[in-house]
Design an enzyme around this catalytic site. Structure first.
Site, short mmCIF file in Angstrom:
data_model
loop_
_atom_site.label_atom_id
_atom_site.label_comp_id
_atom_site.label_asym_id
_atom_site.label_seq_id
_atom_site.Cartn_x
_atom_site.Cartn_y
_atom_site.Cartn_z
N HIS A 152 0.33 -0.88 -0.06
CA HIS A 152 -0.25 0.03 -0.09
C HIS A 152 1.13 1.08 -0.01
O HIS A 152 -0.14 1.93 -0.27
CB HIS A 152 -1.07 0.14 1.39
CG HIS A 152 -0.53 0.31 2.79
ND1 HIS A 152 0.24 -0.81 3.29
CD2 HIS A 152 -0.04 1.44 3.24
CE1 HIS A 152 0.77 -0.39 4.41
NE2 HIS A 152 0.89 0.92 4.47
C1 UD1 Z 1 -0.52 5.66 5.92
C2 UD1 Z 1 0.13 5.60 6.38
C3 UD1 Z 1 0.72 4.71 6.43
C4 UD1 Z 1 0.64 3.89 7.27
C5 UD1 Z 1 -0.57 3.33 6.24
C6 UD1 Z 1 -1.15 2.13 7.48
C7 UD1 Z 1 1.03 8.79 6.20
C8 UD1 Z 1 0.74 9.08 5.29
N1 UD1 Z 1 0.07 7.36 6.08
O1 UD1 Z 1 -1.06 5.44 4.96
O2 UD1 Z 1 2.24 5.37 6.73
O3 UD1 Z 1 1.53 2.42 6.54
O4 UD1 Z 1 -1.89 4.40 6.32
O5 UD1 Z 1 -2.34 1.39 6.35
O6 UD1 Z 1 -0.08 8.41 7.19
N2 UD1 Z 1 -8.75 5.35 2.22
C9 UD1 Z 1 -10.18 4.72 2.13
N3 UD1 Z 1 -10.39 4.20 3.50
C10 UD1 Z 1 -9.50 4.15 4.68
C11 UD1 Z 1 -8.54 5.06 4.57
C12 UD1 Z 1 -8.00 5.49 3.34
O7 UD1 Z 1 -10.73 4.29 0.71
O8 UD1 Z 1 -10.82 4.28 5.84
C13 UD1 Z 1 -8.49 6.10 1.15
C14 UD1 Z 1 -8.28 7.27 0.41
O9 UD1 Z 1 -8.46 6.72 -0.97
C15 UD1 Z 1 -6.57 7.35 1.28
C16 UD1 Z 1 -5.67 6.51 0.60
O10 UD1 Z 1 -6.28 5.76 1.29
O11 UD1 Z 1 -6.45 8.84 0.51
C17 UD1 Z 1 -4.94 6.68 1.25
O12 UD1 Z 1 -5.01 6.73 2.68
P1 UD1 Z 1 -4.78 7.18 3.80
O13 UD1 Z 1 -4.44 8.09 5.29
O14 UD1 Z 1 -4.12 9.13 3.61
O15 UD1 Z 1 -2.77 6.97 3.45
P2 UD1 Z 1 -2.52 5.99 3.77
O16 UD1 Z 1 -1.70 4.89 2.60
O17 UD1 Z 1 -3.88 5.05 4.31
N1 UDP Z 2 -3.30 -6.10 9.03
C1 UDP Z 2 -5.07 -6.74 9.11
N2 UDP Z 2 -5.47 -6.67 7.76
C2 UDP Z 2 -4.89 -6.63 6.69
C3 UDP Z 2 -3.30 -6.18 6.34
C4 UDP Z 2 -2.99 -5.61 7.55
O1 UDP Z 2 -5.12 -6.71 9.50
O2 UDP Z 2 -5.97 -7.23 5.99
C5 UDP Z 2 -2.67 -5.31 9.90
C6 UDP Z 2 -1.07 -5.79 10.34
O3 UDP Z 2 -1.51 -7.53 10.47
C7 UDP Z 2 -0.10 -5.05 11.19
C8 UDP Z 2 -1.08 -3.68 10.51
O4 UDP Z 2 -2.32 -4.01 9.99
O5 UDP Z 2 -0.38 -5.81 12.42
C9 UDP Z 2 -0.04 -3.37 9.45
O6 UDP Z 2 -0.53 -1.99 8.79
P1 UDP Z 2 -0.83 -1.32 7.26
O7 UDP Z 2 0.17 -2.47 6.38
O8 UDP Z 2 -1.12 -1.04 6.98
O9 UDP Z 2 0.27 -0.38 7.70
P2 UDP Z 2 1.94 0.10 8.34
O10 UDP Z 2 2.44 -1.23 9.65
O11 UDP Z 2 3.23 -0.29 6.89
O12 UDP Z 2 2.35 1.52 8.46
#
Ligand code: UD1
Ligand code: UDP
Length: 373
Positions: free
Chosen positions: A204
Protein backbone atom coordinates in the site's frame (compact mmCIF):
# COMPACT_ATOMS: atom_id res chain seq x y z
CA UNK A 1 -2.48 10.55 35.74
CA UNK A 2 -4.54 11.35 32.68
CA UNK A 3 -2.89 10.11 29.47
CA UNK A 4 -4.36 10.86 26.04
CA UNK A 5 -3.78 8.48 23.13
CA UNK A 6 -4.03 9.96 19.65
CA UNK A 7 -4.35 7.48 16.77
CA UNK A 8 -6.08 7.24 13.42
CA UNK A 9 -4.93 4.33 11.27
CA UNK A 10 -5.06 0.53 11.32
CA UNK A 11 -1.50 -0.08 12.58
CA UNK A 12 -1.82 2.56 15.29
CA UNK A 13 -4.95 0.91 16.70
CA UNK A 14 -3.24 -2.50 16.69
CA UNK A 15 -0.01 -1.25 18.28
CA UNK A 16 -1.60 1.05 20.87
CA UNK A 17 -4.17 -1.51 22.04
CA UNK A 18 -1.59 -3.20 24.35
CA UNK A 19 -0.78 0.20 25.90
CA UNK A 20 -4.47 0.88 26.52
CA UNK A 21 -4.76 -2.56 28.09
CA UNK A 22 -1.75 -1.88 30.35
CA UNK A 23 -3.14 1.46 31.53
CA UNK A 24 -6.53 -0.10 32.29
CA UNK A 25 -4.85 -2.87 34.29
CA UNK A 26 -3.14 -0.15 36.37
CA UNK A 27 -6.53 1.46 37.03
CA UNK A 28 -5.86 4.38 34.68
CA UNK A 29 -8.50 5.25 32.08
CA UNK A 30 -6.75 6.77 29.04
CA UNK A 31 -8.49 9.35 26.87
CA UNK A 32 -8.91 7.89 23.38
CA UNK A 33 -8.79 10.30 20.43
CA UNK A 34 -9.35 8.81 16.95
CA UNK A 35 -8.51 11.24 14.15
CA UNK A 36 -10.42 9.21 11.54
CA UNK A 37 -7.46 9.12 9.14
CA UNK A 38 -8.74 5.61 8.43
CA UNK A 39 -12.52 5.40 8.41
CA UNK A 40 -13.73 2.34 6.45
CA UNK A 41 -15.15 -0.36 8.73
CA UNK A 42 -12.41 -2.82 7.75
CA UNK A 43 -9.62 -0.23 8.26
CA UNK A 44 -10.73 0.97 11.68
CA UNK A 45 -13.84 -0.16 13.54
CA UNK A 46 -13.18 -3.87 13.09
CA UNK A 47 -9.93 -3.44 15.07
CA UNK A 48 -11.61 -1.43 17.83
CA UNK A 49 -14.09 -4.28 18.18
CA UNK A 50 -11.72 -7.24 17.87
CA UNK A 51 -9.13 -5.75 20.22
CA UNK A 52 -11.90 -4.87 22.68
CA UNK A 53 -10.90 -1.26 23.15
CA UNK A 54 -13.08 0.86 25.41
CA UNK A 55 -15.33 3.40 23.66
CA UNK A 56 -13.50 6.15 21.78
CA UNK A 57 -13.85 9.50 23.57
CA UNK A 58 -13.42 11.68 20.48
CA UNK A 59 -13.98 10.76 16.82
CA UNK A 60 -12.45 13.64 14.86
CA UNK A 61 -13.46 12.45 11.37
CA UNK A 62 -10.48 14.00 9.62
CA UNK A 63 -10.60 11.56 6.67
CA UNK A 64 -8.42 11.61 3.57
CA UNK A 65 -6.69 14.48 1.76
CA UNK A 66 -3.31 15.79 0.67
CA UNK A 67 -0.48 15.55 3.17
CA UNK A 68 -1.00 19.10 4.42
CA UNK A 69 -4.81 18.94 4.35
CA UNK A 70 -4.89 15.77 6.41
CA UNK A 71 -2.18 16.84 8.86
CA UNK A 72 -3.52 20.38 9.21
CA UNK A 73 -7.12 19.30 9.74
CA UNK A 74 -6.03 16.74 12.31
CA UNK A 75 -3.89 19.32 14.16
CA UNK A 76 -6.75 21.80 14.45
CA UNK A 77 -9.16 19.18 15.76
CA UNK A 78 -6.67 17.54 18.13
CA UNK A 79 -5.68 20.93 19.54
CA UNK A 80 -9.28 21.68 20.45
CA UNK A 81 -9.69 18.39 22.34
CA UNK A 82 -6.36 18.78 24.13
CA UNK A 83 -7.25 22.35 25.18
CA UNK A 84 -10.54 21.13 26.63
CA UNK A 85 -9.16 17.99 28.29
CA UNK A 86 -5.62 19.07 29.35
CA UNK A 87 -4.19 15.53 29.64
CA UNK A 88 -0.88 15.00 31.47
CA UNK A 89 0.75 13.39 28.45
CA UNK A 90 -0.14 12.69 24.81
CA UNK A 91 0.90 9.32 23.38
CA UNK A 92 1.38 8.85 19.66
CA UNK A 93 2.61 5.70 17.90
CA UNK A 94 4.59 5.32 14.70
CA UNK A 95 4.90 7.62 11.72
CA UNK A 96 1.57 8.58 10.17
CA UNK A 97 0.19 12.05 9.55
CA UNK A 98 -1.93 11.53 12.66
CA UNK A 99 1.28 11.13 14.68
CA UNK A 100 2.81 14.35 13.40
CA UNK A 101 -0.42 16.26 13.96
CA UNK A 102 -0.84 14.88 17.49
CA UNK A 103 2.76 15.57 18.46
CA UNK A 104 2.82 19.17 17.15
CA UNK A 105 -0.60 20.11 18.55
CA UNK A 106 0.33 18.69 21.95
CA UNK A 107 3.84 20.04 22.47
CA UNK A 108 2.74 23.55 21.51
CA UNK A 109 0.13 23.39 24.28
CA UNK A 110 3.02 22.39 26.58
CA UNK A 111 1.49 18.97 27.03
CA UNK A 112 4.40 16.50 26.85
CA UNK A 113 4.43 13.96 24.03
CA UNK A 114 5.45 10.32 24.44
CA UNK A 115 6.42 8.67 21.15
CA UNK A 116 5.89 4.94 20.97
CA UNK A 117 8.09 3.30 18.31
CA UNK A 118 10.52 6.23 18.31
CA UNK A 119 13.84 6.32 16.49
CA UNK A 120 12.98 4.36 13.35
CA UNK A 121 14.74 5.70 10.26
CA UNK A 122 14.68 4.59 6.63
CA UNK A 123 17.06 7.47 5.78
CA UNK A 124 14.78 8.18 2.81
CA UNK A 125 13.37 11.65 3.17
CA UNK A 126 11.10 11.24 0.13
CA UNK A 127 8.79 9.09 2.31
CA UNK A 128 6.12 11.09 4.17
CA UNK A 129 6.57 8.67 7.06
CA UNK A 130 10.28 9.53 7.44
CA UNK A 131 9.48 13.23 7.83
CA UNK A 132 6.75 12.39 10.34
CA UNK A 133 9.08 10.16 12.39
CA UNK A 134 11.88 12.69 12.60
CA UNK A 135 9.61 15.60 13.51
CA UNK A 136 7.59 13.57 16.02
CA UNK A 137 10.77 12.37 17.75
CA UNK A 138 12.06 15.90 18.06
CA UNK A 139 8.73 17.14 19.43
CA UNK A 140 8.63 14.41 22.08
CA UNK A 141 9.62 14.52 25.73
CA UNK A 142 9.60 10.76 26.30
CA UNK A 143 10.78 8.33 23.63
CA UNK A 144 10.14 4.61 23.43
CA UNK A 145 12.42 3.13 20.74
CA UNK A 146 11.68 -0.57 20.22
CA UNK A 147 15.32 -1.62 19.84
CA UNK A 148 18.83 -0.45 20.64
CA UNK A 149 19.36 0.29 16.96
CA UNK A 150 16.44 2.74 17.05
CA UNK A 151 17.83 4.28 20.24
CA UNK A 152 21.15 4.85 18.46
CA UNK A 153 19.34 6.73 15.68
CA UNK A 154 17.94 9.08 18.31
CA UNK A 155 21.34 9.47 19.93
CA UNK A 156 22.88 10.46 16.57
CA UNK A 157 20.31 13.25 16.39
CA UNK A 158 21.12 14.43 19.93
CA UNK A 159 18.10 12.88 21.65
CA UNK A 160 19.36 11.15 24.78
CA UNK A 161 17.06 12.17 27.64
CA UNK A 162 14.03 10.15 28.67
CA UNK A 163 14.76 7.47 26.07
CA UNK A 164 13.60 3.98 27.05
CA UNK A 165 14.15 0.87 24.92
CA UNK A 166 11.00 -1.13 25.66
CA UNK A 167 10.53 -3.48 22.70
CA UNK A 168 7.77 -3.07 20.15
CA UNK A 169 4.13 -3.30 21.21
CA UNK A 170 3.48 -5.36 18.07
CA UNK A 171 4.93 -8.36 19.97
CA UNK A 172 2.36 -7.77 22.71
CA UNK A 173 -0.37 -7.56 20.05
CA UNK A 174 0.73 -10.77 18.33
CA UNK A 175 1.05 -12.71 21.59
CA UNK A 176 -2.27 -11.40 22.91
CA UNK A 177 -4.14 -12.28 19.71
CA UNK A 178 -2.53 -15.31 18.00
CA UNK A 179 -4.32 -17.98 19.99
CA UNK A 180 -7.62 -16.14 19.77
CA UNK A 181 -7.06 -15.92 16.01
CA UNK A 182 -6.39 -19.66 15.72
CA UNK A 183 -9.64 -20.36 17.58
CA UNK A 184 -11.94 -17.72 16.16
CA UNK A 185 -10.85 -17.14 12.56
CA UNK A 186 -12.05 -19.35 9.71
CA UNK A 187 -10.11 -17.38 7.11
CA UNK A 188 -8.17 -20.34 5.66
CA UNK A 189 -11.35 -22.31 5.12
CA UNK A 190 -13.21 -19.25 3.77
CA UNK A 191 -10.51 -18.44 1.24
CA UNK A 192 -9.71 -22.08 0.43
CA UNK A 193 -6.07 -21.91 1.56
CA UNK A 194 -4.01 -24.79 2.97
CA UNK A 195 -1.36 -24.06 5.62
CA UNK A 196 2.09 -23.30 4.15
CA UNK A 197 0.79 -23.59 0.58
CA UNK A 198 0.24 -19.92 -0.21
CA UNK A 199 1.98 -16.58 -0.22
CA UNK A 200 0.41 -13.67 1.65
CA UNK A 201 0.80 -10.26 0.05
CA UNK A 202 0.18 -6.71 1.25
CA UNK A 203 1.23 -3.52 -0.54
CA UNK A 204 0.00 0.00 0.00
CA UNK A 205 2.97 2.30 0.41
CA UNK A 206 2.85 5.55 -1.55
CA UNK A 207 6.14 4.88 -3.37
CA UNK A 208 4.79 1.57 -4.71
CA UNK A 209 1.25 2.64 -5.55
CA UNK A 210 1.26 6.30 -6.55
CA UNK A 211 3.00 5.92 -9.91
CA UNK A 212 1.62 3.89 -12.81
CA UNK A 213 5.09 2.57 -13.52
CA UNK A 214 5.70 1.15 -10.06
CA UNK A 215 2.20 -0.22 -9.70
CA UNK A 216 2.57 -1.95 -13.07
CA UNK A 217 5.78 -3.54 -11.81
CA UNK A 218 3.90 -4.80 -8.76
CA UNK A 219 1.19 -6.29 -11.01
CA UNK A 220 3.87 -7.98 -13.13
CA UNK A 221 5.27 -9.59 -9.99
CA UNK A 222 1.80 -10.79 -8.99
CA UNK A 223 1.34 -12.29 -12.47
CA UNK A 224 4.47 -14.44 -12.10
CA UNK A 225 4.00 -16.01 -8.65
CA UNK A 226 4.87 -19.73 -8.49
CA UNK A 227 2.14 -20.64 -5.99
CA UNK A 228 -1.31 -19.64 -4.73
CA UNK A 229 -1.38 -16.20 -3.19
CA UNK A 230 -3.76 -14.06 -1.13
CA UNK A 231 -3.78 -10.29 -1.31
CA UNK A 232 -6.00 -8.37 1.14
CA UNK A 233 -5.96 -5.09 -0.67
CA UNK A 234 -5.55 -1.68 1.01
CA UNK A 235 -8.12 0.91 -0.22
CA UNK A 236 -5.30 3.17 -1.42
CA UNK A 237 -4.00 0.43 -3.71
CA UNK A 238 -7.44 -0.55 -4.94
CA UNK A 239 -8.09 3.09 -5.84
CA UNK A 240 -4.79 3.46 -7.71
CA UNK A 241 -5.19 0.15 -9.57
CA UNK A 242 -8.58 1.32 -10.80
CA UNK A 243 -7.30 4.79 -11.71
CA UNK A 244 -4.39 3.38 -13.72
CA UNK A 245 -6.61 0.83 -15.51
CA UNK A 246 -4.86 -2.14 -13.84
CA UNK A 247 -7.76 -3.52 -11.81
CA UNK A 248 -9.07 -5.93 -14.48
CA UNK A 249 -5.57 -7.21 -15.06
CA UNK A 250 -4.89 -7.93 -11.39
CA UNK A 251 -8.28 -9.52 -10.71
CA UNK A 252 -7.78 -11.81 -13.73
CA UNK A 253 -4.68 -13.50 -12.21
CA UNK A 254 -5.72 -17.08 -11.70
CA UNK A 255 -3.74 -18.13 -8.64
CA UNK A 256 -4.28 -14.83 -6.81
CA UNK A 257 -7.15 -14.36 -4.38
CA UNK A 258 -7.93 -10.71 -3.78
CA UNK A 259 -9.95 -9.76 -0.70
CA UNK A 260 -10.95 -6.59 1.09
CA UNK A 261 -8.62 -5.67 3.99
CA UNK A 262 -9.00 -8.29 6.71
CA UNK A 263 -9.61 -7.92 10.42
CA UNK A 264 -6.69 -8.58 12.75
CA UNK A 265 -7.69 -12.10 13.76
CA UNK A 266 -8.13 -13.23 10.15
CA UNK A 267 -4.93 -11.50 9.07
CA UNK A 268 -2.84 -12.96 11.90
CA UNK A 269 -4.05 -16.49 11.17
CA UNK A 270 -3.39 -16.06 7.46
CA UNK A 271 0.06 -14.65 8.21
CA UNK A 272 1.05 -17.39 10.65
CA UNK A 273 0.07 -20.13 8.20
CA UNK A 274 1.60 -18.56 5.09
CA UNK A 275 4.52 -20.20 3.28
CA UNK A 276 6.03 -16.72 2.89
CA UNK A 277 4.92 -13.11 2.98
CA UNK A 278 5.57 -10.35 0.47
CA UNK A 279 4.89 -6.87 1.78
CA UNK A 280 5.79 -3.21 1.91
CA UNK A 281 4.15 -2.80 5.33
CA UNK A 282 6.17 -1.89 8.39
CA UNK A 283 4.02 -3.84 10.83
CA UNK A 284 3.96 -6.92 8.64
CA UNK A 285 7.78 -6.98 8.44
CA UNK A 286 7.73 -7.10 12.25
CA UNK A 287 4.98 -9.68 12.61
CA UNK A 288 6.52 -12.17 10.19
CA UNK A 289 9.75 -12.42 12.19
CA UNK A 290 7.71 -12.91 15.36
CA UNK A 291 5.56 -15.60 13.68
CA UNK A 292 8.50 -17.45 12.05
CA UNK A 293 7.45 -16.75 8.47
CA UNK A 294 9.97 -15.68 5.79
CA UNK A 295 9.41 -12.13 4.56
CA UNK A 296 10.30 -10.55 1.21
CA UNK A 297 9.95 -6.80 1.45
CA UNK A 298 8.81 -4.98 -1.67
CA UNK A 299 10.98 -1.96 -0.91
CA UNK A 300 14.57 -0.79 -1.44
CA UNK A 301 15.09 0.33 2.15
CA UNK A 302 13.55 -0.37 5.51
CA UNK A 303 13.31 1.39 8.86
CA UNK A 304 13.24 -2.12 10.35
CA UNK A 305 16.85 -3.16 9.48
CA UNK A 306 16.90 -5.45 12.52
CA UNK A 307 14.71 -7.91 10.60
CA UNK A 308 17.15 -8.01 7.68
CA UNK A 309 20.18 -8.38 9.96
CA UNK A 310 18.47 -11.19 11.87
CA UNK A 311 17.97 -13.03 8.56
CA UNK A 312 14.18 -13.12 8.45
CA UNK A 313 13.61 -10.41 5.86
CA UNK A 314 15.06 -9.72 2.41
CA UNK A 315 14.63 -6.42 0.56
CA UNK A 316 13.53 -7.31 -2.97
CA UNK A 317 12.15 -3.95 -4.11
CA UNK A 318 9.90 -4.20 -7.14
CA UNK A 319 12.47 -6.38 -8.92
CA UNK A 320 10.55 -9.29 -10.44
CA UNK A 321 13.66 -11.43 -11.05
CA UNK A 322 14.82 -10.92 -7.48
CA UNK A 323 11.40 -11.82 -6.07
CA UNK A 324 11.20 -14.97 -8.19
CA UNK A 325 14.77 -15.97 -7.35
CA UNK A 326 14.10 -15.86 -3.60
CA UNK A 327 10.70 -17.52 -3.85
CA UNK A 328 12.23 -20.36 -5.86
CA UNK A 329 15.04 -20.68 -3.32
CA UNK A 330 12.52 -20.82 -0.48
CA UNK A 331 10.61 -23.55 -2.32
CA UNK A 332 13.65 -25.66 -3.26
CA UNK A 333 16.14 -25.12 -0.43
CA UNK A 334 14.80 -26.41 2.90
CA UNK A 335 17.79 -25.11 4.91
CA UNK A 336 17.44 -21.65 3.43
CA UNK A 337 13.73 -21.71 4.28
CA UNK A 338 14.32 -22.83 7.87
CA UNK A 339 17.03 -20.22 8.39
CA UNK A 340 14.74 -17.41 7.31
CA UNK A 341 11.77 -18.73 9.23
CA UNK A 342 13.72 -19.26 12.45
CA UNK A 343 15.43 -15.83 12.46
CA UNK A 344 15.32 -14.47 16.02
CA UNK A 345 12.72 -11.82 16.87
CA UNK A 346 14.50 -8.52 17.62
CA UNK A 347 11.42 -6.71 18.96
CA UNK A 348 11.28 -7.88 22.55
CA UNK A 349 9.21 -10.05 24.85
CA UNK A 350 5.65 -8.74 24.49
CA UNK A 351 5.71 -6.56 27.60
CA UNK A 352 6.31 -3.22 25.88
CA UNK A 353 2.82 -1.92 26.66
CA UNK A 354 3.27 -2.59 30.38
CA UNK A 355 6.69 -0.92 30.41
CA UNK A 356 5.41 2.18 28.65
CA UNK A 357 2.50 2.64 31.06
CA UNK A 358 4.73 2.08 34.12
CA UNK A 359 7.50 4.43 32.98
CA UNK A 360 5.02 7.22 32.24
CA UNK A 361 3.35 6.81 35.64
CA UNK A 362 6.73 6.91 37.39
CA UNK A 363 7.76 10.08 35.55
CA UNK A 364 4.40 11.63 36.37
CA UNK A 365 4.68 10.77 40.07
CA UNK A 366 8.17 12.27 40.21
CA UNK A 367 6.86 15.48 38.58
CA UNK A 368 9.09 14.89 35.56
CA UNK A 369 6.40 14.52 32.91
CA UNK A 370 6.50 18.01 31.45
CA UNK A 371 7.76 20.01 28.48
CA UNK A 372 11.14 21.30 29.54
CA UNK A 373 12.25 24.85 28.93
C1 UD1 B 1 -1.28 5.70 6.03
C2 UD1 B 1 0.10 6.13 6.49
C3 UD1 B 1 1.07 4.99 6.27
C4 UD1 B 1 0.58 3.72 6.93
C5 UD1 B 1 -0.83 3.39 6.47
C6 UD1 B 1 -1.36 2.22 7.24
C7 UD1 B 1 0.63 8.53 6.26
C8 UD1 B 1 1.39 9.53 5.49
N1 UD1 B 1 0.60 7.27 5.74
O1 UD1 B 1 -1.20 5.45 4.63
O2 UD1 B 1 2.32 5.32 6.84
O3 UD1 B 1 1.44 2.67 6.56
O4 UD1 B 1 -1.68 4.53 6.71
O5 UD1 B 1 -2.32 1.53 6.53
O6 UD1 B 1 0.08 8.84 7.28
N2 UD1 B 1 -8.69 5.25 2.12
C9 UD1 B 1 -9.95 4.70 2.11
N3 UD1 B 1 -10.48 4.32 3.31
C10 UD1 B 1 -9.88 4.49 4.49
C11 UD1 B 1 -8.60 5.06 4.49
C12 UD1 B 1 -8.02 5.44 3.30
O7 UD1 B 1 -10.56 4.54 1.06
O8 UD1 B 1 -10.45 4.11 5.54
C13 UD1 B 1 -8.06 5.62 0.82
C14 UD1 B 1 -8.34 7.05 0.39
O9 UD1 B 1 -8.48 7.05 -0.99
C15 UD1 B 1 -7.06 7.77 0.77
C16 UD1 B 1 -6.02 6.69 0.57
O10 UD1 B 1 -6.65 5.47 0.94
O11 UD1 B 1 -6.82 8.91 0.00
C17 UD1 B 1 -4.78 6.89 1.41
O12 UD1 B 1 -5.10 7.02 2.80
P1 UD1 B 1 -4.12 7.80 3.80
O13 UD1 B 1 -4.63 7.72 5.18
O14 UD1 B 1 -3.82 9.15 3.26
O15 UD1 B 1 -2.78 7.01 3.67
P2 UD1 B 1 -2.48 5.45 3.72
O16 UD1 B 1 -2.02 5.04 2.37
O17 UD1 B 1 -3.61 4.73 4.34
N1 UDP C 1 -3.31 -5.95 8.86
C1 UDP C 1 -4.62 -6.41 9.05
N2 UDP C 1 -5.37 -6.70 7.94
C2 UDP C 1 -4.90 -6.56 6.68
C3 UDP C 1 -3.57 -6.10 6.50
C4 UDP C 1 -2.82 -5.80 7.61
O1 UDP C 1 -5.07 -6.56 10.18
O2 UDP C 1 -5.64 -6.84 5.74
C5 UDP C 1 -2.51 -5.59 10.04
C6 UDP C 1 -1.19 -6.31 10.14
O3 UDP C 1 -1.35 -7.48 10.89
C7 UDP C 1 -0.31 -5.28 10.85
C8 UDP C 1 -0.90 -3.96 10.45
O4 UDP C 1 -2.18 -4.23 9.91
O5 UDP C 1 -0.40 -5.39 12.26
C9 UDP C 1 -0.04 -3.28 9.43
O6 UDP C 1 -0.71 -2.15 8.94
P1 UDP C 1 -0.34 -1.49 7.57
O7 UDP C 1 0.39 -2.44 6.71
O8 UDP C 1 -1.59 -0.88 7.05
O9 UDP C 1 0.58 -0.26 8.00
P2 UDP C 1 2.16 -0.12 8.32
O10 UDP C 1 2.52 -1.10 9.36
O11 UDP C 1 2.88 -0.30 7.04
O12 UDP C 1 2.26 1.29 8.78
Amino acid sequence: MKPALVFGTRPEIIKLAPVVRAFLEMGIKPLLIHTGQHYDYEMSRIFLEELELPPIDYHLEVGSGTQAEQTGKAMVKIEKVLMDERPDVTLVQGDTNTVLAGALASVKLKIPVAHVEAGLRSFDRTMPEEINRILADHASEVLFPPTDEARKNLEREGITENVYVVGNTIVDAVLQNSLVAEKKSDVLERLGMKPKEYILITAHRAENTDSRENLTRLVEILESLPMMAVYPIHPRTEGRLKRFGLWERVTAIENLVITKPLGYLDFLRLEKNAFAVMTDSGGVQEETIILDVPCLTLRYNTERPETVKAGGNILVGLERERVLHYLQKLIEDRDFYEKMAKAPNPFGDGKAGERIAKILLELYEKGELKVKS
